[in-house]
Design a protein around this motif. Structure first.
Motif, mmCIF file in Angstrom:
data_model
loop_
_atom_site.group_PDB
_atom_site.id
_atom_site.type_symbol
_atom_site.label_atom_id
_atom_site.label_comp_id
_atom_site.label_asym_id
_atom_site.label_seq_id
_atom_site.Cartn_x
_atom_site.Cartn_y
_atom_site.Cartn_z
ATOM 1 N N LEU A 15 0.841 -1.189 0.000
ATOM 2 C CA LEU A 15 0.000 0.000 0.000
ATOM 3 C C LEU A 15 0.877 1.241 0.000
ATOM 4 C CD1 LEU A 15 -2.428 -1.074 2.856
ATOM 5 C CD2 LEU A 15 -2.929 -1.073 0.418
ATOM 6 N N PRO A 16 0.405 2.291 -0.660
ATOM 7 C CA PRO A 16 1.130 3.560 -0.546
ATOM 8 C C PRO A 16 1.096 4.034 0.908
ATOM 9 C CG PRO A 16 -0.534 3.660 -2.285
ATOM 10 C CD PRO A 16 -0.744 2.385 -1.545
ATOM 11 N N ALA A 17 2.101 4.780 1.302
ATOM 12 C CA ALA A 17 2.175 5.278 2.677
ATOM 13 C C ALA A 17 0.940 6.090 3.040
ATOM 14 C CB ALA A 17 3.438 6.112 2.859
ATOM 15 N N SER A 18 0.409 6.849 2.088
ATOM 16 C CA SER A 18 -0.773 7.671 2.369
ATOM 17 C C SER A 18 -1.996 6.808 2.682
ATOM 18 C CB SER A 18 -1.073 8.608 1.200
ATOM 19 O OG SER A 18 -1.308 7.863 0.019
ATOM 20 N N THR A 19 -2.138 5.684 1.999
ATOM 21 C CA THR A 19 -3.248 4.765 2.272
ATOM 22 C C THR A 19 -3.075 4.147 3.651
ATOM 23 O OG1 THR A 19 -3.512 4.285 -0.071
ATOM 24 C CG2 THR A 19 -4.477 2.710 1.461
ATOM 25 N N TRP A 20 -1.857 3.743 3.968
ATOM 26 C CA TRP A 20 -1.607 3.156 5.277
ATOM 27 C C TRP A 20 -1.909 4.168 6.380
ATOM 28 C CZ3 TRP A 20 -1.914 -1.289 7.141
ATOM 29 C CH2 TRP A 20 -1.500 -1.539 8.438
ATOM 30 N N GLN A 21 -1.565 5.431 6.148
ATOM 31 C CA GLN A 21 -1.851 6.467 7.142
ATOM 32 C C GLN A 21 -3.354 6.612 7.362
ATOM 33 O OE1 GLN A 21 0.467 8.236 9.113
ATOM 34 N NE2 GLN A 21 -1.477 8.543 10.184
ATOM 35 N N GLN A 22 -4.127 6.531 6.282
ATOM 36 C CA GLN A 22 -5.588 6.606 6.410
ATOM 37 C C GLN A 22 -6.122 5.426 7.220
ATOM 38 O OE1 GLN A 22 -6.416 7.030 2.123
ATOM 39 N NE2 GLN A 22 -7.584 8.853 2.716
ATOM 40 N N PHE A 28 -7.243 4.338 14.793
ATOM 41 C CA PHE A 28 -7.168 5.137 16.017
ATOM 42 C C PHE A 28 -8.531 5.726 16.371
ATOM 43 C CE2 PHE A 28 -6.471 9.168 18.236
ATOM 44 C CZ PHE A 28 -5.743 8.728 19.322
ATOM 45 N N ALA A 29 -9.229 6.268 15.374
ATOM 46 C CA ALA A 29 -10.529 6.898 15.615
ATOM 47 C C ALA A 29 -11.541 5.896 16.149
ATOM 48 C CB ALA A 29 -11.050 7.545 14.329
ATOM 49 N N ARG A 30 -11.469 4.668 15.668
ATOM 50 C CA ARG A 30 -12.396 3.617 16.100
ATOM 51 C C ARG A 30 -11.871 2.840 17.310
ATOM 52 N NH1 ARG A 30 -17.387 2.368 13.457
ATOM 53 N NH2 ARG A 30 -17.442 3.715 11.649
ATOM 54 N N ARG A 31 -10.667 3.179 17.735
ATOM 55 C CA ARG A 31 -10.008 2.493 18.857
ATOM 56 C C ARG A 31 -9.903 0.985 18.621
ATOM 57 N NH1 ARG A 31 -11.606 7.144 20.438
ATOM 58 N NH2 ARG A 31 -10.985 8.275 22.277
ATOM 59 N N ILE A 32 -9.493 0.656 17.409
ATOM 60 C CA ILE A 32 -9.287 -0.748 17.033
ATOM 61 C C ILE A 32 -7.826 -1.078 17.325
ATOM 62 C CG2 ILE A 32 -9.296 -2.400 15.129
ATOM 63 C CD1 ILE A 32 -11.494 -0.631 13.829
ATOM 64 N N LYS A 33 -7.592 -2.136 18.089
ATOM 65 C CA LYS A 33 -6.239 -2.442 18.542
ATOM 66 C C LYS A 33 -5.363 -3.095 17.480
ATOM 67 C CE LYS A 33 -7.478 -2.718 23.368
ATOM 68 N NZ LYS A 33 -7.519 -3.524 24.582
ATOM 69 N N LYS A 34 -5.947 -3.896 16.618
ATOM 70 C CA LYS A 34 -5.136 -4.659 15.658
ATOM 71 C C LYS A 34 -5.339 -4.157 14.229
ATOM 72 C CE LYS A 34 -4.983 -8.723 18.477
ATOM 73 N NZ LYS A 34 -4.454 -10.038 18.446
ATOM 74 N N ASP A 35 -4.223 -4.033 13.517
ATOM 75 C CA ASP A 35 -4.262 -3.599 12.119
ATOM 76 C C ASP A 35 -5.183 -4.486 11.289
ATOM 77 O OD1 ASP A 35 -2.297 -1.786 12.847
ATOM 78 O OD2 ASP A 35 -0.673 -2.884 11.862
ATOM 79 N N ALA A 36 -5.040 -5.793 11.472
ATOM 80 C CA ALA A 36 -5.808 -6.735 10.661
ATOM 81 C C ALA A 36 -7.311 -6.546 10.842
ATOM 82 C CB ALA A 36 -5.413 -8.175 10.995
ATOM 83 N N VAL A 37 -7.735 -6.243 12.058
ATOM 84 C CA VAL A 37 -9.159 -6.039 12.324
ATOM 85 C C VAL A 37 -9.645 -4.795 11.596
ATOM 86 C CG1 VAL A 37 -10.864 -5.576 14.122
ATOM 87 C CG2 VAL A 37 -9.066 -7.266 14.528
ATOM 88 N N ALA A 38 -8.871 -3.721 11.656
ATOM 89 C CA ALA A 38 -9.251 -2.488 10.965
ATOM 90 C C ALA A 38 -9.319 -2.701 9.454
ATOM 91 C CB ALA A 38 -8.255 -1.381 11.294
ATOM 92 N N ILE A 39 -8.356 -3.408 8.908
ATOM 93 C CA ILE A 39 -8.330 -3.656 7.462
ATOM 94 C C ILE A 39 -9.519 -4.512 7.044
ATOM 95 C CG2 ILE A 39 -7.040 -4.812 5.623
ATOM 96 C CD1 ILE A 39 -4.472 -3.881 7.192
#
Length: 58
Positions: A15-22, A28-39
């Protein structure tokens, strides 16, 4: 519906860095602890939205 858990398939994506930042901002906004869950959450949202868009086109 089966009592068995759905199989997990792992994929690697770049992923582009800008996409990863989003994604991190969303996480963070949803207070999701794991990257995989957010993705997975974002993928599910996108797939549902696209399916609705396709239904509306018909």
């Amino acid at each position: 519906m089966s009592d068995e858990a759905e199989a997990i398939i792992r994929k690697t994506v770049s992923l582009p860095a800008s996409t990863w930042q989003q994604i991190e901002d969303f996480q963070f906004a949803r207070r999701i602890k794991k990257d995989a869950v957010a993705i997975r959450y974002l993928i599910d949202l996108g797939l549902k939205a696209e399916m609705e868009r396709i239904k509306e086109e018909k």
